[in-house]
Design a protein around this motif. Structure first.
Motif, PDB file in Angstrom:
ATOM      1  N   MET A  89      35.629  34.412  52.430  1.00  0.00           N
ATOM      2  CA  MET A  89      35.097  33.638  51.311  1.00  0.00           C
ATOM      3  C   MET A  89      35.380  34.306  49.969  1.00  0.00           C
ATOM      4  O   MET A  89      34.654  34.116  49.022  1.00  0.00           O
ATOM      5  N   CYS A 116      34.353  42.016  52.177  1.00  0.00           N
ATOM      6  CA  CYS A 116      35.377  40.980  52.171  1.00  0.00           C
ATOM      7  C   CYS A 116      36.725  41.559  51.727  1.00  0.00           C
ATOM      8  O   CYS A 116      36.797  42.259  50.734  1.00  0.00           O
ATOM      9  N   LYS A 117      37.768  41.249  52.505  1.00  0.00           N
ATOM     10  CA  LYS A 117      39.112  41.730  52.149  1.00  0.00           C
ATOM     11  C   LYS A 117      39.908  40.647  51.421  1.00  0.00           C
ATOM     12  O   LYS A 117      41.104  40.776  51.208  1.00  0.00           O
ATOM     13  N   CYS A 170      41.036  37.691  52.324  1.00  0.00           N
ATOM     14  CA  CYS A 170      42.194  37.107  53.007  1.00  0.00           C
ATOM     15  C   CYS A 170      42.189  35.582  52.899  1.00  0.00           C
ATOM     16  O   CYS A 170      43.210  34.942  53.118  1.00  0.00           O
ATOM     17  N   GLY A 171      41.026  35.000  52.589  1.00  0.00           N
ATOM     18  CA  GLY A 171      40.933  33.550  52.408  1.00  0.00           C
ATOM     19  C   GLY A 171      40.823  32.748  53.695  1.00  0.00           C
ATOM     20  O   GLY A 171      40.696  31.525  53.646  1.00  0.00           O
ATOM     21  N   CYS A 225      38.467  32.303  55.857  1.00  0.00           N
ATOM     22  CA  CYS A 225      37.242  31.523  56.064  1.00  0.00           C
ATOM     23  C   CYS A 225      37.094  30.395  55.039  1.00  0.00           C
ATOM     24  O   CYS A 225      36.240  29.534  55.200  1.00  0.00           O
ATOM     25  N   CYS A 253      39.209  39.654  59.210  1.00  0.00           N
ATOM     26  CA  CYS A 253      37.993  39.680  58.381  1.00  0.00           C
ATOM     27  C   CYS A 253      37.477  41.117  58.243  1.00  0.00           C
ATOM     28  O   CYS A 253      37.473  41.885  59.204  1.00  0.00           O
ATOM     29  N   GLY A 254      37.054  41.441  57.023  1.00  0.00           N
ATOM     30  CA  GLY A 254      36.543  42.786  56.770  1.00  0.00           C
ATOM     31  C   GLY A 254      35.121  42.992  57.243  1.00  0.00           C
ATOM     32  O   GLY A 254      34.595  44.105  57.180  1.00  0.00           O
TER      33      GLY A 254
HETATM   34  S1  SF4 Z   1      37.637  35.933  56.530  1.00  0.00           S
HETATM   35 FE1  SF4 Z   1      36.378  37.724  55.977  1.00  0.00          FE
HETATM   36  S2  SF4 Z   1      37.732  39.045  54.780  1.00  0.00           S
HETATM   37 FE2  SF4 Z   1      38.679  36.996  54.834  1.00  0.00          FE
HETATM   38  S3  SF4 Z   1      37.931  35.975  52.961  1.00  0.00           S
HETATM   39 FE3  SF4 Z   1      36.526  35.452  54.621  1.00  0.00          FE
HETATM   40  S4  SF4 Z   1      34.847  36.972  54.502  1.00  0.00           S
HETATM   41 FE4  SF4 Z   1      36.605  37.773  53.314  1.00  0.00          FE
END
Ligand code: SF4
Ligand code: SF4
Length: 166
Positions: free
Chosen positions: A1, A44-45, A47-48, A50, A134-135
């Motif tokens: 996110m 959060c890394k 990555c987009g 989610c 995901c981080g």
């Molecule tokens: S999947 Fe995880 S790391 Fe990637 S944008 Fe969403 S919360 Fe951030």
């Protein structure tokens, strides 16, 4: 996110039991009986992933039908940014129009609660997996409160024994 790592809202790591679905509550109770507690860790890394593939939750239910989604938007217009990507017959899969090609949220200050709270414990307990890059992750930790109660109980027993020996 696409959370800013300095974001005041994240990572929270703790969750309200009452906000969980029934299935998730049962799992949490199962963990608690074993003195364990799931806690969200990480960051959060951006990555987009989610923002491109997500399920939505409203009034205690996951959105499964277009009708439910329409009702959700009528009550919470900020969710209009999401478009339905797939309708596999169970949960609808959404994507957000506000994610830029380089994974930047273009409405970061006004992002809805689904974004602020991602990934929720409920989502984790339901699907058991997060996106591969995901981080965030969920770890089982020893329940500190339960451990302290057990320690206090042992101390009380030791004191009782000392009193009895005197
Ligand atoms: S999947 Fe995880 S790391 Fe990637 S944008 Fe969403 S919360 Fe951030
Ligand atoms: S508003 Fe859209 S782009 Fe921004 S964090 Fe939420 S899902 Fe991602």
């Amino acid at each position: 996110m696409t959370h800013d790592p300095t974001d005041q809202y994240l990572p929270r790591g703790e969750f309200s039991f009452l906000s969980l679905s029934i299935g998730a509550m049962i799992r949490v109770l199962y963990y608690r009986l074993r003195g364990m507690r799931p806690v969200r860790v990480g960051h959060c890394k951006q990555c987009g992933a989610c923002c491109r593939n997500l399920h939505l939750f409203h009034r205690g239910k996951w959105i499964q039908t277009r009708r439910q989604f329409k009702r959700m938007i009528a009550e919470c217009p900020e969710y209009e940014r999401f478009e339905i990507m797939d309708d596999p017959g169970m949960l609808l899969l959404f994507s957000c129009r506000f994610l830029s090609e380089d994974n930047i949220c273009q409405d970061y200050e006004n992002r809805p609660s689904a974004c602020l709270e991602y990934p929720t414990l409920d989502l984790h307990l339901r699907s058991k997996v997060l996106y591969p890059n995901c981080g965030y992750s969920f770890k089982m930790v020893k329940d500190f409160g339960k451990t302290m109660k057990a320690v206090a109980h042992i101390q009380e027993q030791a004191e009782d024994k000392e009193d009895a020996d005197e």
